[in-house]
Design a protein around this motif. Structure first.
Motif, mmCIF file in Angstrom:
data_model
loop_
_atom_site.group_PDB
_atom_site.id
_atom_site.type_symbol
_atom_site.label_atom_id
_atom_site.label_comp_id
_atom_site.label_asym_id
_atom_site.label_seq_id
_atom_site.Cartn_x
_atom_site.Cartn_y
_atom_site.Cartn_z
ATOM 1 N N THR A 58 0.847 -1.187 0.000
ATOM 2 C CA THR A 58 0.000 0.000 0.000
ATOM 3 C C THR A 58 0.891 1.248 0.000
ATOM 4 O O THR A 58 2.095 1.158 0.241
ATOM 5 N N ARG A 59 0.310 2.397 -0.301
ATOM 6 C CA ARG A 59 1.090 3.631 -0.503
ATOM 7 C C ARG A 59 2.015 3.956 0.671
ATOM 8 O O ARG A 59 3.160 4.355 0.479
ATOM 9 N N THR A 104 4.044 0.016 -8.237
ATOM 10 C CA THR A 104 2.819 -0.787 -8.126
ATOM 11 C C THR A 104 2.453 -0.903 -6.651
ATOM 12 O O THR A 104 3.327 -0.932 -5.779
ATOM 13 N N THR A 105 1.155 -0.934 -6.393
ATOM 14 C CA THR A 105 0.700 -1.269 -5.033
ATOM 15 C C THR A 105 -0.334 -2.383 -5.158
ATOM 16 O O THR A 105 -1.131 -2.397 -6.104
ATOM 17 N N ASP A 106 -0.296 -3.290 -4.176
ATOM 18 C CA ASP A 106 -1.219 -4.433 -4.221
ATOM 19 C C ASP A 106 -2.669 -3.946 -4.189
ATOM 20 O O ASP A 106 -3.539 -4.518 -4.846
ATOM 21 N N ASP A 107 -2.901 -2.858 -3.388
ATOM 22 C CA ASP A 107 -4.288 -2.401 -3.219
ATOM 23 C C ASP A 107 -4.668 -1.258 -4.161
ATOM 24 O O ASP A 107 -5.777 -0.738 -4.095
ATOM 25 N N GLY A 113 -1.520 -3.913 -8.532
ATOM 26 C CA GLY A 113 -1.014 -5.251 -8.858
ATOM 27 C C GLY A 113 0.325 -5.498 -8.209
ATOM 28 O O GLY A 113 0.864 -4.650 -7.489
ATOM 29 N N PHE A 114 0.856 -6.676 -8.445
ATOM 30 C CA PHE A 114 2.188 -7.040 -7.969
ATOM 31 C C PHE A 114 3.240 -6.494 -8.947
ATOM 32 O O PHE A 114 2.918 -6.149 -10.086
#
Ligand code: NAD
Ligand code: FES
Length: 297
Positions: free
Chosen positions: A135-136, A155-158, A165-166
């Motif tokens: 996350t950020r 990229t962020t997962d959320d 994305g991953f």
């Protein structure tokens, strides 16, 4: 003693230290690590050197507080000191002109990818960097990595910042759109490095990962850091820490890294209950003395 010149939080549980270690600062090369002991009863922990300034004699370490010792280290401030900093250890990253290089930093692994990205950029490579975080608020060293990259992708997962994305989502896009990728370097959690290897293997893109196995002495004597690479036992501390990702047995790495998980969790619990007492604790009892008191009264 090694004095902490500066200490600042980069994200929750992630702290950046500038530590006075002049002899290491003049010799250190990207990819190498040090073994740190906070106090004389403490365990040794390997930490990759994120940078150094030979003029001021300082080295940069970025520490994620996930266990007792890393939490203890992260409780220290500028003006305090750690007992030992041994290094530089391990082989430096391979720095040469590959062409177009993708450098991937996953979470706190970004701190380790950053100096190697800088060296690859200085060697004339076109550096495409991917910085991934859950996350950020967990993104670290974004400006620093951008400064040494031709292009930086986040990229962020959320999806709270950059592309959702991953890191492997972006890597796959680059493989699909770029004419040619000559080399990939990926540093981060084991599932990430395994996924990167799975993505690049079918395309035959040479890929390097930095292995964070358990280490004790860091000099090839204890065997703690044993990993399986190309079906051969290698010691991450002296043969690595960087290896060809397509040859690494990530299952063995994950299993060995989990060996002491319950002991680590117990130690962390005790530390959280009473952090002030930690410096007085003697964690290690001699097993020989326990079993044969007649020999070691
Ligand atoms: P994290 O779990 O937040 O993951 C960071 C990023 O890695 C994610 O945002 C994602 O983009 C990518 N990622 C994670 N799992 C993935 C998967 N299955 N497939 C594809 N991409 C994936 O990372 P964190 O909490 O900062 O890192 C924690 C771990 O990293 C610790 O276990 C630590 O030991 C390890 N670590 C490794 C090194 C090293 O030298 N390899 C260095 C520092 C930390
Ligand atoms: Fe002991 Fe590598 S840490 S052999």
């Amino acid at each position: 003693m090694f004095e902490i010149i500066d200490a600042r939080w980069l994200a929750a549980d992630v702290k950046r230290f500038e530590i006075l270690a002049p002899r290491i600062a003049v010799k250190q090369q990207p990819g190498q690590f040090v073994i740190v002991r906070v106090h004389d009863h403490g365990e040794r922990i390997p930490l990759t050197i994120a940078g150094s300034d030979p003029t001021s004699g300082t080295i940069t370490l970025v520490v994620q507080g996930i266990g007792k010792t890393t939490r203890l280290l992260n409780s220290l401030e500028a003006g305090q000191a750690v007992l030992d900093v041994v290094g530089p250890l391990g082989n430096p990253s391979e720095i040469r002109k590959f062409g177009t290089v993708v450098v991937i930093g996953g979470g706190v692994g970004t701190a380790i990818a950053w100096p190697t990205a800088r060296a690859l950029h200085e060697a004339g490579n076109r550096v495409l960097s991917i910085l991934g975080a859950r996350t950020r608020s967990l993104i670290i060293l974004e400006d620093e990595l951008r400064a040494v990259s031709d292009t930086l992708f986040v990229t962020t997962d959320d999806g709270s910042y950059g592309q959702q994305g991953f890191v492997t989502t972006k890597l796959q896009e680059l493989i699909d759109t770029e004419e040619r990728l000559d080399h990939v370097l990926a540093i981060g959690p084991i599932p990430m490095m395994r996924s990167v290897a799975d993505v690049t293997r079918p395309h035959g893109i040479p890929t390097t990962v930095s292995l964070n196995s358990i280490m004790v002495d860091g000099t090839g004597m204890c065997g703690g850091c044993r990993v399986l690479v190309g079906n051969q036992a290698r010691f991450a501390c002296v043969d690595g820490p960087e290896f060809d990702a397509s040859e690494v047995d990530f299952d063995v790495l994950a299993q060995r890294n989990a060996m002491y998980r319950s002991a680590e969790q117990d130690a962390l619990k005790r530390f959280e209950q009473s952090p002030a007492r930690d410096l007085d604790r003697v964690e290690h009892a001699c097993q020989l003395a326990a079993r044969h008191p007649e020999v070691n009264p």
